[in-house]
Enzyme design. Structure first.
Site, PDB file in Angstrom:
ATOM      1  N   LYS A  57       0.656  -1.243   0.076  1.00 59.67           N
ATOM      2  CA  LYS A  57       0.464   0.215  -0.076  1.00 59.67           C
ATOM      3  C   LYS A  57       0.537   1.071   0.092  1.00 59.67           C
ATOM      4  O   LYS A  57       0.522   2.297  -0.087  1.00 59.67           O
ATOM      5  CB  LYS A  57      -0.795   0.352   1.484  1.00 59.67           C
ATOM      6  CG  LYS A  57      -1.504  -1.049   1.195  1.00 59.67           C
ATOM      7  CD  LYS A  57      -2.482  -1.186   0.064  1.00 59.67           C
ATOM      8  CE  LYS A  57      -3.883  -1.839   0.132  1.00 59.67           C
ATOM      9  NZ  LYS A  57      -5.085  -2.410  -1.072  1.00 59.67           N
ATOM     10  N   SER A 103      -3.912 -12.300   3.979  1.00 61.84           N
ATOM     11  CA  SER A 103      -3.344 -12.466   3.072  1.00 61.84           C
ATOM     12  C   SER A 103      -2.472 -12.939   2.362  1.00 61.84           C
ATOM     13  O   SER A 103      -3.129 -13.648   0.954  1.00 61.84           O
ATOM     14  CB  SER A 103      -4.615 -10.858   2.170  1.00 61.84           C
ATOM     15  OG  SER A 103      -2.736  -9.661   2.127  1.00 61.84           O
TER      16      SER A 103
END
Length: 408
Positions: A133, A356
């Protein structure tokens, strides 16, 4: 493993198709319209300036590693650029933002032993603040600056986040002189909340049971208090995709020497799988893109949302940034399988990653075991490091064992 395979978007229910009429349904082959129009079709509107027509790099002959970079890819950032400087030049970044970019890839030979295909992972916890991110965080803010939407010292930036985007935005905002507010679901890892506060962000918690509606209600409240607020909107802002079209995708293509056959990536905002997928299919339309979602919340497959433990993926709505035209297939992975495989990555590959990442590798193992994929290269992304999940179920067994330790 208990992951489920669902054919891509042709299997969407009629209700789901009606719910998202602006996004064309379709499975394999839908991307042909994208590639037929040439690489300039990768971007449109005000982002058309990021055309990906391949040209020689303008950084000079000594920067051989970037000689075949697509135009406007973010070659001005990342460790390779520092290493490519002349011997008489300093190899010191002017700021931490210059380090956002290239990350290494590693083959998972232990876990993939016995599979017919190779599995290669891109380690995004090598970013300055340890997650993928960081890439869209820089791009979201710089895009808003380029379009005159925000001003340092005046604008307050706001984003809805499960943690990692908020952390990325917090340090980029601090460096650039913006206040930043992160709206975050209550109950997510205390490590992420702590890091946000530590980086100077204001954290506002919302009710996770309300999903994106909870985010929206908090944003509305904040705008009443502060009229300078600018909502960056990572779920729908195309600058999110741009970050991966400009950097992550080209890096994967270059570092695999163009040998990538299959991309496997989970979807949260849709930016990672869509941006990388667009770029790779522009280079080779035969590349297959497989999207991963939680088995407990198969929203992309047309089912109702549900609670799950895979932080950062599986929102309760389909974001605009998810480009259905590049998705060939959806694989669903349960929270338990994601946690189990994240632990396997630590024990078998020495990779400390988040939940994830476990979901991604669980899907990779299923895909790599298929007969039709023998000899192919399956590429995935590990979005973040494991330390941000110490308080979650991922570390429950290790935490109990550590807490039971006694001095002998």
């Amino acid at each position: 493993m208990s992951s489920q395979v669902i054919n891509a978007f042709p299997s969407l229910t009629a209700a789901a198709a009606a719910r998202y009429p602006s996004r064309p349904a379709g499975g394999p082959g839908v991307h042909s319209a994208l590639t037929a129009g040439g690489r300039s079709a990768l971007t449109s509107g005000r982002h058309a300036k990021h055309s990906l027509a391949v040209r020689a790099s303008s950084f000079g002959p000594r920067n051989k590693a970037f000689h075949h970079l697509p135009g406007n890819c973010t070659a001005e950032r990342g460790i390779p650029l520092l290493l490519n400087r002349a011997e008489d030049e300093e190899r010191i970044a002017s700021s931490v933002l210059e380090l956002v970019g290239w990350t290494p890839m590693v083959e998972l030979k232990n876990m993939a032993d016995g599979c017919g295909a190779r599995i290669v992972a891109k380690l995004e916890y090598y970013q300055p603040l340890c997650s993928i991110k960081d890439r869209p965080s820089v791009r979201l803010i710089e895009d808003a600056e380029e379009n005159g939407l925000i001003k340092p010292g005046v604008t307050t930036l706001v984003e809805m986040t499960s943690g990692n985007t908020g952390i990325g935005l917090a340090y980029v905002a601090a460096l650039k002189g913006y206040k930043f507010i992160a709206i975050m679901p209550a109950g997510y890892s205390i490590e992420k909340q702590t890091l946000l506060v530590y980086l100077g962000a204001k954290v506002v918690l919302c009710d996770p049971a309300l999903g994106n509606r909870g985010f929206g209600l908090k944003l509305k409240e904040l705008r009443k208090i502060d009229p300078t607020i600018h909502f960056l909107d990572q779920f729908n802002n195309p600058a999110n995709l741009d970050a991966h079209i400009q950097s992550t995708g080209p890096e994967i293509w270059r570092d695999t020497a163009g040998k990538v056959d299959i991309l496997v990536a989970a979807s949260g905002t849709g930016g990672t799988v869509s941006g990388i997928g667009r770029y790779l299919k522009a280079q080779n339309p035969a590349v297959k893109v497989i999207c991963v979602e939680p088995a407990e919340s198969r929203v992309l497959s047309g089912y109702a949302p549900g609670p799950h433990k895979i932080q950062g993926i599986g929102p309760d709505t389909v974001p605009k940034n998810l480009d259905r035209s590049v998705i060939d297939e959806i694989v669903s992975v349960s929270s338990d399988d994601a946690i189990k495989h994240a632990r396997r990555l630590a024990n078998e590959e020495g990779l400390l990653v988040g939940i994830s990442s476990g979901a991604n590798v669980a899907a990779c193992l299923e895909v790599a075991a298929r007969d039709e994929n023998a000899g192919k290269m399956v590429v995935t992304v590990f979005p973040s490091g494991g330390e941000r999940y110490l308080s979650t179920d991922l570390f429950e067994e290790a935490r109990r064992e550590a807490e039971a330790l006694v001095l002998t």
